[in-house]
Scaffold this motif. Structure first.
Motif, PDB file in Angstrom:
ATOM      1  N   ALA A  53       0.826  -1.207   0.000  1.00  0.00           N
ATOM      2  CA  ALA A  53       0.000   0.000   0.000  1.00  0.00           C
ATOM      3  C   ALA A  53       0.860   1.257   0.000  1.00  0.00           C
ATOM      4  N   MET A  54       2.182   1.087  -0.105  1.00  0.00           N
ATOM      5  CA  MET A  54       3.096   2.232  -0.082  1.00  0.00           C
ATOM      6  C   MET A  54       3.539   2.660  -1.471  1.00  0.00           C
ATOM      7  N   VAL A  55       3.381   1.788  -2.460  1.00  0.00           N
ATOM      8  CA  VAL A  55       3.976   2.031  -3.773  1.00  0.00           C
ATOM      9  C   VAL A  55       3.497   3.348  -4.379  1.00  0.00           C
ATOM     10  N   ASP A  56       2.185   3.579  -4.400  1.00  0.00           N
ATOM     11  CA  ASP A  56       1.656   4.779  -5.044  1.00  0.00           C
ATOM     12  C   ASP A  56       2.064   6.064  -4.317  1.00  0.00           C
ATOM     13  N   SER A  57       2.464   5.936  -3.059  1.00  0.00           N
ATOM     14  CA  SER A  57       2.855   7.111  -2.265  1.00  0.00           C
ATOM     15  C   SER A  57       4.372   7.227  -2.113  1.00  0.00           C
ATOM     16  N   LEU A  75      -1.815   0.096   8.049  1.00  0.00           N
ATOM     17  CA  LEU A  75      -0.524  -0.265   7.478  1.00  0.00           C
ATOM     18  C   LEU A  75       0.486  -0.270   8.617  1.00  0.00           C
ATOM     19  N   ILE A  76       1.242  -1.350   8.720  1.00  0.00           N
ATOM     20  CA  ILE A  76       2.279  -1.471   9.745  1.00  0.00           C
ATOM     21  C   ILE A  76       3.600  -1.666   9.030  1.00  0.00           C
ATOM     22  N   ALA A  77       4.593  -0.849   9.357  1.00  0.00           N
ATOM     23  CA  ALA A  77       5.894  -0.931   8.697  1.00  0.00           C
ATOM     24  C   ALA A  77       6.989  -1.118   9.745  1.00  0.00           C
ATOM     25  N   GLY A  78       7.906  -2.047   9.455  1.00  0.00           N
ATOM     26  CA  GLY A  78       9.076  -2.229  10.296  1.00  0.00           C
ATOM     27  C   GLY A  78      10.145  -1.231   9.886  1.00  0.00           C
ATOM     28  N   VAL A 138       6.377  10.689  -2.540  1.00  0.00           N
ATOM     29  CA  VAL A 138       6.131  11.645  -1.461  1.00  0.00           C
ATOM     30  C   VAL A 138       6.748  11.156  -0.154  1.00  0.00           C
ATOM     31  N   LEU A 139       6.611   9.878   0.136  1.00  0.00           N
ATOM     32  CA  LEU A 139       7.198   9.335   1.365  1.00  0.00           C
ATOM     33  C   LEU A 139       8.718   9.511   1.357  1.00  0.00           C
ATOM     34  N   GLN A 140       9.350   9.248   0.217  1.00  0.00           N
ATOM     35  CA  GLN A 140      10.807   9.354   0.133  1.00  0.00           C
ATOM     36  C   GLN A 140      11.272  10.799   0.298  1.00  0.00           C
ATOM     37  N   GLN A 141      10.547  11.727  -0.307  1.00  0.00           N
ATOM     38  CA  GLN A 141      10.986  13.126  -0.285  1.00  0.00           C
ATOM     39  C   GLN A 141      10.643  13.858   1.008  1.00  0.00           C
ATOM     40  N   ALA A 142       9.542  13.460   1.653  1.00  0.00           N
ATOM     41  CA  ALA A 142       9.049  14.297   2.752  1.00  0.00           C
ATOM     42  C   ALA A 142       8.960  13.605   4.101  1.00  0.00           C
ATOM     43  N   PHE A 143       8.828  12.290   4.136  1.00  0.00           N
ATOM     44  CA  PHE A 143       8.485  11.625   5.393  1.00  0.00           C
ATOM     45  C   PHE A 143       9.661  10.997   6.137  1.00  0.00           C
ATOM     46  N   GLY A 144      10.746  10.728   5.453  1.00  0.00           N
ATOM     47  CA  GLY A 144      11.874  10.107   6.142  1.00  0.00           C
ATOM     48  C   GLY A 144      11.844   8.590   6.127  1.00  0.00           C
ATOM     49  N   PHE A 145      10.872   7.982   5.435  1.00  0.00           N
ATOM     50  CA  PHE A 145      10.833   6.532   5.249  1.00  0.00           C
ATOM     51  C   PHE A 145      10.108   6.254   3.941  1.00  0.00           C
ATOM     52  N   SER A 146      10.368   5.091   3.356  1.00  0.00           N
ATOM     53  CA  SER A 146       9.709   4.692   2.105  1.00  0.00           C
ATOM     54  C   SER A 146      10.138   3.253   1.798  1.00  0.00           C
ATOM     55  N   PRO A 147       9.660   2.683   0.692  1.00  0.00           N
ATOM     56  CA  PRO A 147      10.156   1.352   0.317  1.00  0.00           C
ATOM     57  C   PRO A 147      11.667   1.293   0.114  1.00  0.00           C
ATOM     58  N   ALA A 148      12.314   2.441   0.018  1.00  0.00           N
ATOM     59  CA  ALA A 148      13.768   2.458  -0.154  1.00  0.00           C
ATOM     60  C   ALA A 148      14.516   2.027   1.089  1.00  0.00           C
ATOM     61  N   ASP A 149      13.880   2.116   2.274  1.00  0.00           N
ATOM     62  CA  ASP A 149      14.649   1.805   3.480  1.00  0.00           C
ATOM     63  C   ASP A 149      13.880   1.043   4.564  1.00  0.00           C
ATOM     64  N   VAL A 150      12.538   0.983   4.520  1.00  0.00           N
ATOM     65  CA  VAL A 150      11.841   0.233   5.562  1.00  0.00           C
ATOM     66  C   VAL A 150      12.163  -1.257   5.416  1.00  0.00           C
ATOM     67  N   ASP A 151      12.093  -1.985   6.520  1.00  0.00           N
ATOM     68  CA  ASP A 151      12.399  -3.413   6.491  1.00  0.00           C
ATOM     69  C   ASP A 151      11.268  -4.209   5.850  1.00  0.00           C
ATOM     70  N   SER A 161      -1.377   8.597  -0.398  1.00  0.00           N
ATOM     71  CA  SER A 161      -2.604   7.851  -0.157  1.00  0.00           C
ATOM     72  C   SER A 161      -3.306   8.337   1.114  1.00  0.00           C
ATOM     73  N   PRO A 162      -4.644   8.316   1.120  1.00  0.00           N
ATOM     74  CA  PRO A 162      -5.385   8.617   2.359  1.00  0.00           C
ATOM     75  C   PRO A 162      -5.018   7.687   3.509  1.00  0.00           C
ATOM     76  N   GLN A 163      -4.363   6.563   3.204  1.00  0.00           N
ATOM     77  CA  GLN A 163      -3.921   5.637   4.260  1.00  0.00           C
ATOM     78  C   GLN A 163      -3.017   6.334   5.257  1.00  0.00           C
TER      79      GLN A 163
END
Length: 361
Positions: A97-101, A130-133, A104-117, A181-183
């Motif tokens: 559920a993170m792909v479409d976001s 959504l639960i992310a390690g 924005v997550l990479q540029q603004a939030f400090g986490f994304s599929p690039a680094d979460v476990d 995403s609204p998520q």
């Protein structure tokens, strides 16, 4: 001088205390052993709300290894997008559920599929979370500061909910040239477990945070999660949800009739108590089905192997156009089926929703 009965009471009290401490230590030890021997997926499932019916899993650290991607929280958004494109082509990102976001997550939030476990999307009839390690090196306190800068309202307690709401999400999207995403309207952080939780519902997220300590009560879910081998991407369903979402009842009348004939020819099929379909590190797909008894699992191993090797009414064509069937085995009350996808065939994303004949109830 102490009386004999006084000494006896002291001895008994000491023995009782020792027994209590031993019991507490044993329980803690069992919990530690179970936790340490669980896969990441099994540990994540415990965090999901108990009413969850569908669990969508992505092992982002494993996907990055599988694709040879070297990314972190500072990687350019373009590199992250190329990684996600490669992951899509490899059928490794359909559960996310993170792909479409991601931009924005990479540029603004400090986490994304690039680094979460890892990521687990837990869905029920009343909501989703959504639960992310989070990666070990990420400072959860600094992440909270990032949320506050973005406009989220800081909670009164460390484990509280960061309030964003419907108006904040489009504002963040517009400021970062992407779509959020609204998520991600409401967020929560668990520093001890190094988790991030996100939902489009404040009450649902609060309940999810409160239930993080609850154990996984669903025997069927536990069984199928233990039967898949460190999946890179997976869909895990309760038995009731699997028998509804994968049912041939979703097909048109002609396909339903064809399915009934094929099932009658293949042999008995029984309702499942749990279902999982997972892409493993070798890109093979493993299906696990849990049943009420060992006899049912053995019986279904034969019938469902026949169904998986034949026509695919509701999907179109034959299953052999999508995959070849490897070993199909019954171990106790759990049936596992190995599928080897045909080149460029996205088996998980195609067959994680119904109708799927070999998963019918």
């Amino acid at each position: 001088m102490a009386q004999p009965w006084g000494r006896r009471l002291t001895v008994v009290a000491g023995a009782v205390l020792a027994l209590v401490l031993l019991t507490v230590g044993t329980v803690a030890g069992v919990r530690w052993w179970r936790q340490s021997h669980r896969t990441d997926l099994e540990r994540a499932l415990v965090y999901a709300p108990p009413q969850t019916a569908r669990f969508s899993w992505t092992d982002w650290a494993g996907v990055r290894r599988e694709l040879g991607a070297h990314l972190d929280d500072r990687s350019p958004a373009g590199d992250v997008e190329r990684f996600l494109s490669d992951g899509y082509d490899a059928d490794l990102t359909s559960a996310s559920a993170m792909v479409d976001s991601a931009t924005v997550l990479q540029q603004a939030f400090g986490f994304s599929p690039a680094d979460v476990d890892w990521e687990l999307l837990a869905q029920s009839t009343t909501g989703s979370v959504l639960i992310a390690g989070l990666p070990d090196g990420l400072d959860v306190g600094e992440l909270g500061d990032d949320f506050e800068r973005l406009g989220y309202e800081r909670p009164d307690s460390d484990g509280g909910v960061w309030n964003g709401g419907e108006e904040l999400v489009p504002s963040i999207s517009a400021s970062n040239g992407g779509s959020l995403s609204p998520q991600f309207q409401y967020l929560a952080l668990d520093a001890d477990r190094h988790l991030l939780l996100a939902s489009d519902s404040d009450p649902y997220l609060r309940d999810a945070v409160a239930q993080l300590d609850d154990d996984l009560d669903d025997d069927g879910i536990r069984a199928v999660a233990g039967a898949v081998d460190e999946p890179l991407s997976a869909e895990v369903y309760t038995g009731d949800f699997a028998c509804t979402s994968l049912a041939m009842a979703q097909a048109d009348d002609d396909d339903q009739a064809a399915g009934e004939q094929l099932v009658a020819a293949a042999g008995d099929v029984d309702p499942m108590t749990g279902f999982a379909m997972a892409v493993e590190p070798d890109r093979r797909v493993r299906v696990a089905m849990a049943f009420e008894s060992d006899d049912q699992a053995r019986r279904n191993a034969d019938s469902r192997a026949r169904l998986a090797a034949g026509p695919a009414p509701g999907q179109g064509g034959d299953f052999s156009e999508r995959f070849s069937v490897g070993p199909v085995t019954a171990d106790g009350s759990v049936l596992t089926m190995e599928l080897k996808p045909v080149e460029d065939s996205p088996v998980l994303s195609d067959l994680s929703t119904g109708p799927v004949l070999f998963a019918t109830c």
